[in-house]
Design an enzyme around this catalytic site. Structure first.
Site, PDB file in Angstrom:
ATOM      1  CG  ASP A 264      68.099 -33.580   6.977  1.00 49.43           C
ATOM      2  OD1 ASP A 264      67.944 -33.653   5.836  1.00 49.43           O
ATOM      3  OD2 ASP A 264      68.732 -33.968   7.745  1.00 49.43           O
ATOM      4  CG  ASP A 417      79.629 -29.084  17.239  1.00 47.71           C
ATOM      5  OD1 ASP A 417      79.845 -30.452  17.645  1.00 47.71           O
ATOM      6  OD2 ASP A 417      78.948 -28.341  17.750  1.00 47.71           O
TER       7      ASP A 417
END
Length: 915
Positions: A264, A417
């Site tokens: 990214d 997460d």
């Protein structure tokens, strides 16, 4: 012949003289005593002991030397104090704290400043009362004494009444609440430690049904499940090589594993470096892919979600995730995948983190204590007894079916997460934690990076708790699991812990010094925190010497954690910030040895790109690699919330000293000094900034700085060279081979068989003495562009400001021109509109490039002004072209049967063609 000296008589005489000194003294001796000093020096032979005396002149010189040493010490201390004040003033006034000041000027910072002012006023008031003796006999408001009290005494007497009747009771109530929360959290820590001791005593740990042998040559490849390995990264210049290499040397059949490098990065140099590293491993036979998103939304969650949407993912059963700074061992997959065999309800296998730089400085040592307790105690106990814990975001293996069942990766929080772990737990999936499988990683070494990391880690859970609270209540899991999630997982460990630590030790404790009617027991200040610190440090026994700094630093970090918790709970803007933690690329010795052994393998020989890549591509990549060798300058920051709290605690320590409160005084003093050290950024490594130094030359740094040519040089950049390099370097490829990347700049989509040829636009930086070369190069590029592209377009783009001046409202006034056929006029209008749309596309490219370079140029104010001026002229050109385009479209729609209007439109088209 002289008589020999009688030593026995001399010895007896000296003893008698020492015993009866007053009897043997005479006038001459008395006079000598005022001018000399006896100094007895022990000797080996007492018989030959002699008196050594120093005169008054020698003593005066000794006194002068002592005074000089004292004066030099005072001067040294004063100079150091003045230097600290100047440094603090310079840092406050400099622009280097601009990034932090915007965050510091928050609601919490304003509240702390108000609290500091109140504390200073109270201290002055208490000092006056102390010197007046009112601490021992305070003035009273009884009717007999009111008439004789002075103004100050009357104010102080009213203050005593107000604080005793109105301020102390609510403060005492808040103190009692925080003490209860503190004790509850302490009990939770003790229970976790008992669970850890029980696991160690009974040797409880997960057991795999099967194991893969170390030698996989004789085994059937079909016995190995299909594993997808993902490495999400963003501008990871320092660590991308070691992370990719550690994953690529996994002891797993190559045809049963696919590696996805999910980049990214918005830095074009880093993109090319990572892409070249991926191509290097592809040429060695690894199944590895490079993915770069054009639309970078959702941070890490969006990156992983985009990768899981690929069609080939359905062929894989498990996915292993590693952050860019993680280095798994070669047997990582062989140690984790077997636990899924026979456990169809198992969703996640999480491994422990190990740190390659835990002994780098004091900050990394303190982080190691916290994370050791987290993995050794919290994760292990929760994994063994309830089969649930928060996913750490990396160094874990997921069952892809479980990810799909719980909804996959969501972009709603900054703790994706934890989000996916909670949703998987509510769907009935189980987790396993392996404490004996370690994955090497890197700790942030600067306080700035650590602070941003902790802000994200403590604001995200509050976002998640707000979003999934009703989902937990509506879920079909047992009531015990719901209570564990809400009360323990979220409230106690994510909300209550930062709340009471900040409120109790940073707010209540200083206030109790000025409101002594509210009592805070010494066991709350000293003994219980000390015991809890000992329990926290047990998993890292080598860190016992740092127990006191650990206790003080944890209280200091409570400010950041409390601020993050509040921002996440009440949806403030800073709670959705995701700032990539800076890494320094530290490698462990085991990593280097393993990688060296792999490199020595003749099948994978070579450390650079093969010659199948183009020579210009190799040269460009070598230039980009040289940017990693640029010099770095360290720069401290100022953290204003920490500094304000330091002054508050030090002020409260002075008030505690007046009241002779021993434990409270020492705690406040050392805690205030710790806040001061952290606020001045004197813990950990300082922030580094790239500085252009001698190197390979030509490569651009991550901050836009160019590579040196062997020595430092003063850089100058002119708008003419910028325009030439920007406009022409981006057109060296046909339009069909260009695409918009995430920054809006043109780049080449390289297929695996295409030569790696850099076509990214870049600023051409040259020293001042090479300006003539720069102009000549720009002229050559201009000529090449004119030869390869349309003549009118090549003349319009470099002369954009001049073209903007020509298009004015006067150009649309009617002037006598030769009449043309109607059909020919309409065709001319259509051609002109097509040319305008093409011109709009090119101007969009130029506008995007100018915006890109405006952001990257920081220090050259003159160049910034020139670029802004060119940008404003381009914007004016856009507006005028929009007006012209709108007028032409409107007139074209209105032309039906009006021949006169059609004739006028043809005349306008001819005028525009002339322009």
């Amino acid at each position: 012949m002289s008589r020999p000296q009688n030593y026995e008589f001399q010895e007896w005489w000296n003893k008698q003289r020492e015993k009866h000194h007053d009897l043997f003294i005479d006038k001459s001796e008395t006079q000598r005593l005022f001018t000399s000093v006896e100094i007895h020096t022990p000797t080996a032979d007492p018989a030959v002991d002699k008196e050594r005396t120093r005169s008054a002149r020698q003593l005066s010189w000794v006194c002068l030397l002592k005074l000089q040493q004292l004066a030099s010490s005072i001067a040294y201390l004063s100079n150091g104090f003045v230097a600290i004040l100047r440094t603090a003033n310079r840092r406050i006034a400099s622009s280097s704290v601009a990034a932090d000041s915007s965050r510091s000027e928050s609601r919490l910072y304003h509240a702390i400043k108000v609290f500091l002012v109140v504390v200073l006023v109270l201290l002055l008031f208490e000092l006056v009362a102390y010197f007046k003796g009112w601490h021992f006999s305070p003035p009273s408001l009884s009717s007999a004494e009111v008439e004789v009290l002075g103004l100050v005494e009357l104010v102080y007497a009213n203050w005593l009444k107000i604080r005793a009747n109105y301020l102390a009771p609510p403060l005492q109530s808040l103190t009692n609440v925080c003490i209860v929360l503190f004790l509850i959290q302490s009990v939770d820590r003790i229970v976790l430690m008992l669970g850890c001791f029980w696991i160690k005593f009974r040797k409880l740990k997960p057991v795999a049904v099967m194991e893969f042998s170390e030698n996989s040559e004789g085994q059937n490849v079909q016995d190995y499940p299909m594993v997808l390995v993902q490495i999400p990264m963003c501008n990871e210049r320092e660590v991308y090589q070691q992370s990719i290499a550690a994953v690529c040397i996994q002891d797993w059949p190559r045809e049963r594993m696919l590696v996805q490098v999910l980049d990214d990065s918005d830095d074009l140099d880093v993109q090319h470096l990572i892409k070249a590293e991926v191509q290097k491993w592809q040429q060695r036979g690894l199944r590895i892919l490079y993915r770069h998103r054009l639309i970078r939304t959702g941070y890490k969650a969006g990156n992983l979600k985009s990768a899981m949407s690929c069609d080939y993912v359905k062929d894989y059963e498990f996915v292993a995730i590693f952050d860019a700074d993680f280095q798994p061992g070669p047997d990582f997959l062989k140690k984790t995948i077997p636990y899924f065999k026979g456990n169809d309800d198992l969703a996640l296998v999480q491994t422990r983190w190990a740190f390659v730089n835990k002994d780098e400085n004091l900050l990394t040592r303190l982080q190691n204590i916290n994370l050791s307790f987290h993995f050794e105690v919290e994760q292990q106990v929760n994994g063994v007894f309830i089969n649930f814990f928060g996913f750490n975001g990396t160094a874990g293996v997921w069952r892809i079916k479980a990810l799909e069942d719980c909804g996959g990766w969501l972009e709603r929080t900054t703790v994706e997460d934890m989000d996916v772990a909670v949703r998987a737990h509510l769907c009935g999936w189980k987790f396993i934690y392996l404490n004996d499988v370690k994955c090497l990683c890197e700790l942030p070494e600067s306080y700035e990076a650590y602070k941003k990391q902790q802000h994200r880690w403590h604001s995200g859970p509050m976002q998640l708790f707000r979003l999934c609270f009703f989902d937990i209540l509506r879920s079909k899991v047992s009531s015990a699991k719901k209570a564990n999630l809400i009360l323990l997982f979220f409230l106690l460990r994510k909300l209550i812990l930062p709340f009471y630590s900040f409120t109790l030790f940073c707010i209540i404790l200083p206030l109790t010094m000025f409101l002594p009617e509210a009592q805070l027991p010494a066991w709350v200040v000293c003994y219980v925190p000390g015991i809890m610190s000992i329990l926290n440090i047990v998993p890292a026994p080598r860190s016992f010497p740092f127990i006191v700094p650990y206790l003080l630093f944890e209280n200091t970090m409570s400010v950041t954690k409390f601020n993050a918790m509040i921002s996440g709970l009440f949806r403030f803007g800073s709670s959705y910030e995701w700032i990539v933690t800076k890494k320094l690329g530290r490698s462990s010795e085991a990593d280097l040895v393993a990688f060296a052994e792999k490199e020595s393998d003749p099948l994978v020989e070579g450390s650079s790109l093969h010659r199948s890549s183009s020579d210009p591509g190799i040269l460009e990549l070598n230039k980009l690699e040289m940017t990693k060798k640029t010099g770095k300058t360290k720069r401290n920051r100022l953290y204003r919330k920490e500094l304000a709290l330091a002054f508050i605690l030090l002020t409260a320590s002075v008030r505690s000293l007046l009241s002779a409160q021993g434990i409270h005084f020492y705690f406040l003093l050392f805690q205030g000094i710790t806040f001061l050290v952290v606020g001045l950024d004197l813990i950990g490594e300082q922030e580094t900034e790239l500085e252009t130094t001698g190197g390979g030359g030509g490569g651009g740094g991550s901050d836009g700085s160019g590579g040196g040519s062997g020595s430092r040089a003063s850089w100058s950049l002119h708008s003419s060279s910028v325009a030439a390099s920007v406009l022409f370097a981006s057109f060296t490829k046909p339009l069909s081979s260009m695409a918009q990347d995430s920054t809006g700049l043109p780049s080449v989509r390289d297929s695996p068989n295409r030569e790696l040829e850099p076509v990214v636009p870049c600023i051409i930086l040259k020293p001042e003495e090479e300006e003539e070369e720069e102009k000549e190069m720009a002229l050559n590029l201009r000529t090449e562009f004119k030869e390869r592209h349309h003549k009118r377009l090549s003349e319009a783009l470099p002369a954009a400001p001049l073209f903007a001046k020509k298009i004015r409202p006067e150009a649309f006034r009617e002037k006598p021109v030769p009449d043309s056929p109607t059909t020919q006029g309409v065709a001319n209008i259509r051609n002109l509109m097509q040319q305008q749309s093409l011109l709009f596309k090119w101007l969009e490219v130029v506008k995007t490039m100018l915006a890109f370079f405006t952001q990257r140029i920081d220090n050259d104010e003159e160049l910034r002004t020139q670029l802004v001026r060119v940008k404003s002229e381009l914007l004016l050109l856009f507006k005028r072209l929009e007006v012209a385009k709108t007028m032409l479209a409107f007139l074209t729609q209105q032309i039906d049967n009006n021949e006169e209007l059609r004739t006028q439109l043809v005349r306008v088209a001819s005028k525009l063609t002339i322009v």
